[in-house]
Design a protein around this motif. Structure first.
Motif, short mmCIF file in Angstrom:
data_model
loop_
_atom_site.label_atom_id
_atom_site.label_comp_id
_atom_site.label_asym_id
_atom_site.label_seq_id
_atom_site.Cartn_x
_atom_site.Cartn_y
_atom_site.Cartn_z
N ALA A 55 53.48 -6.31 22.10
CA ALA A 55 53.38 -6.44 23.56
C ALA A 55 54.03 -5.25 24.27
O ALA A 55 53.49 -4.72 25.25
N LEU A 56 55.19 -4.82 23.77
CA LEU A 56 55.85 -3.64 24.35
C LEU A 56 54.98 -2.40 24.22
O LEU A 56 54.83 -1.62 25.17
N VAL A 57 54.39 -2.21 23.05
CA VAL A 57 53.57 -1.02 22.81
C VAL A 57 52.34 -1.03 23.71
O VAL A 57 51.98 -0.01 24.33
N LEU A 58 51.67 -2.16 23.81
CA LEU A 58 50.47 -2.25 24.64
C LEU A 58 50.77 -1.93 26.10
O LEU A 58 49.99 -1.24 26.77
N THR A 59 51.89 -2.43 26.60
CA THR A 59 52.23 -2.21 28.00
C THR A 59 52.65 -0.77 28.26
O THR A 59 52.13 -0.10 29.16
N VAL A 109 59.12 -11.09 16.21
CA VAL A 109 59.56 -9.72 16.46
C VAL A 109 58.36 -8.78 16.46
O VAL A 109 58.25 -7.88 17.30
N TYR A 110 57.43 -8.98 15.52
CA TYR A 110 56.23 -8.16 15.48
C TYR A 110 55.39 -8.34 16.74
O TYR A 110 54.89 -7.37 17.31
N LEU A 111 55.25 -9.59 17.15
CA LEU A 111 54.43 -9.85 18.34
C LEU A 111 55.07 -9.26 19.60
O LEU A 111 54.37 -8.71 20.45
N GLY A 112 56.38 -9.36 19.70
CA GLY A 112 57.05 -8.76 20.85
C GLY A 112 56.93 -7.25 20.85
O GLY A 112 56.75 -6.63 21.91
N LEU A 151 52.54 -10.80 29.40
CA LEU A 151 51.90 -10.34 28.17
C LEU A 151 52.67 -10.81 26.94
O LEU A 151 52.07 -11.14 25.91
N LEU A 152 53.99 -10.87 27.03
CA LEU A 152 54.79 -11.39 25.92
C LEU A 152 54.42 -12.84 25.61
O LEU A 152 54.28 -13.22 24.44
N TYR A 153 54.26 -13.63 26.64
CA TYR A 153 53.87 -15.03 26.41
C TYR A 153 52.45 -15.12 25.85
O TYR A 153 52.17 -15.92 24.94
N LEU A 154 51.53 -14.31 26.39
CA LEU A 154 50.15 -14.38 25.93
C LEU A 154 50.02 -13.98 24.46
O LEU A 154 49.32 -14.64 23.69
N ILE A 155 50.70 -12.90 24.08
CA ILE A 155 50.62 -12.46 22.68
C ILE A 155 51.52 -13.29 21.78
O ILE A 155 51.14 -13.67 20.67
N GLY A 156 52.73 -13.60 22.25
CA GLY A 156 53.67 -14.32 21.42
C GLY A 156 53.24 -15.73 21.09
O GLY A 156 53.57 -16.25 20.00
N PHE A 157 52.49 -16.38 21.99
CA PHE A 157 52.05 -17.76 21.73
C PHE A 157 50.54 -17.86 21.54
O PHE A 157 50.06 -18.80 20.92
N GLY A 158 49.79 -16.89 22.09
CA GLY A 158 48.34 -16.93 21.95
C GLY A 158 47.84 -16.48 20.60
O GLY A 158 46.95 -17.10 20.01
#
Length: 286
Positions: free
Chosen positions: A157-161, A151-154, A130-137
Motif C-alpha cells: 500500500a505504501l509503495v502504490l501510493t 507487513v507485506y500488505l502494508g 488504501l491500507l484498509y482496502l489492501i490489508g483486508f481486501g
C-alpha cells in the motif's frame, strides 16, 4: 618552474573581512538570545497552565517512558525495515511510470494512458483507505491457503501510493532537461533508451533530489500507519503499552523516535536544496 606567490589581501579587504565576521557574530548571538527567550516564555506558559501537573503525569511520565522504550524500539526496527524496502520499490516503480508518461509517439498511447490512470487513481485515494482496502481486501480473495503477512500488505500500500507522487517528481525532472540534450544524444547514434539512461535521467535525478528526499521524510512518518493492519511496529507497541498503563507517555516516546529518525533526512534534504541552488546561481550544470 616556480609557483606564483599568492596575492596578499589589501588593508581595505582585511577591514571588510573583519566587518563581515563581526556582523556574523552579532547575528549569531542575537539569534541565540531570541531563541532562548522564546523557549523560556513558552516553557513558563505551559508549566503555569492549570492542568500542567495532570498533563505531565499523563503524557510525560519518565517511569512509563523507560518501561515502554524497549518494546517501542523493537517495533521501530520493523518500521525501518519496511521503510527501506518501500523506498527502494517506490523509486523503481516511480521511475518506470515517469518514463512511460514521457514516451513519444501514438504507438505508446496505451502505456501513457495506463501510467496516467495509475497516478490519478493512487494520488486520489487516501493512504489510510488504501491500507484498509489492501490489508483486508486482498486476504478476502484467498489467493493462498495461508494467512498473508500484514507487513507485506502494508508495504504494498505504501509503495502504490508513494510511487504515484514520486513518479510526478521524476517526470518533472525529465521534462526540465532541455530537448537539445536528447536530440544531441540521438545525433550521436544513441537509441532512445540509451539517451534516457546516459543523458536525460542522470540530469533529471540530480535536479529532483531535494523533493525526493522530502517525499522520503513523509514516508518515514506514514510507515507508522501499517499498525492499522496489526503488525507490532512502534505505533502498535505504544498503543499496547498505553492501554496497559492507562497513560499516553508511550505515544510521546514513539513520536520522539520518529522525529529522531526523520531529522537527519530533513537536514540532508535542506543541504541538497541549498547545494542545488548554489550550483544554479553559479551557472554550473545540474
Amino acid at each position: 618552474m616556480e609557483q606564483p606567490t599568492p596575492l596578499e589581501p589589501t588593508p581595505l579587504e582585511l577591514s571588510r573581512r573583519q566587518l563581515r565576521a563581526g556582523r556574523s557574530r552579532r547575528s549569531t548571538l542575537t539569534s541565540l538570545i531570541s531563541t532562548l527567550v522564546f523557549a523560556a516564555v513558552l516553557y513558563l506558559a505551559i508549566t503555569s497552565a492549570p492542568g500542567w501537573s495532570r498533563t505531565q503525569a499523563t503524557f510525560l511520565n519518565p517511569q512509563v517512558a523507560w518501561e515502554s522504550l524497549p518494546k517501542i524500539l523493537e517495533g521501530l526496527w520493523l518500521n525501518i525495515r519496511v521503510l527501506v524496502v518501500a523506498a527502494v520499490a517506490t523509486l523503481l516503480l516511480a521511475l518506470v511510470l515517469a518514463v512511460l508518461r514521457t514516451l513519444r509517439g501514438p504507438v505508446w498511447l496505451p502505456l501513457r494512458l495506463l501510467a496516467t490512470g495509475y497516478v490519478d487513481l493512487f494520488r486520489g485515494i487516501p493512504l489510510i483507505v488504501l491500507l484498509y482496502l489492501i490489508g483486508f481486501g486482498v486476504p478476502a480473495l484467498r489467493f493462498t491457503d495461508g494467512r498473508i503477512n500484514p507487513v507485506y500488505l502494508g508495504t504494498v500500500a505504501l509503495v502504490l501510493t508513494y510511487a504515484a507522487y514520486v513518479s510526478e517528481v521524476f517526470r518533472a525532472g525529465i521534462d526540465s532537461v532541455h530537448p537539445s540534450q536528447r536530440l544531441g544524444a540521438r545525433s550521436l547514434g544513441l537509441s532512445y533508451g540509451q539517451s534516457m539512461k546516459l543523458v536525460v535521467l542522470p540530469q533529471a535525478v540530480r535536479r529532483v533530489t531535494p523533493p525526493l528526499l522530502n517525499d522520503f521524510v513523509a514516508m518515514q512518518k506514514d510507515v507508522g500507519l501499517i499498525s492499522l493492519l496489526g503488525p507490532l511496529d512502534a505505533v502498535r507497541a505504544a498503543q499496547i503499552a498505553s492501554q496497559s498503563t492507562f497513560n499516553f507517555t508511550p505515544y510521546v516516546v514513539a513520536a520522539l523516535l520518529f522525529v529522531l529518525l526523520s531529522v537527519p533526512t530533513a537536514r540532508l534534504a535542506d543541504w541538497a536544496a541549498s547545494r542545488a541552488a548554489r550550483r544554479e546561481q553559479s551557472g554550473a550544470a545540474l
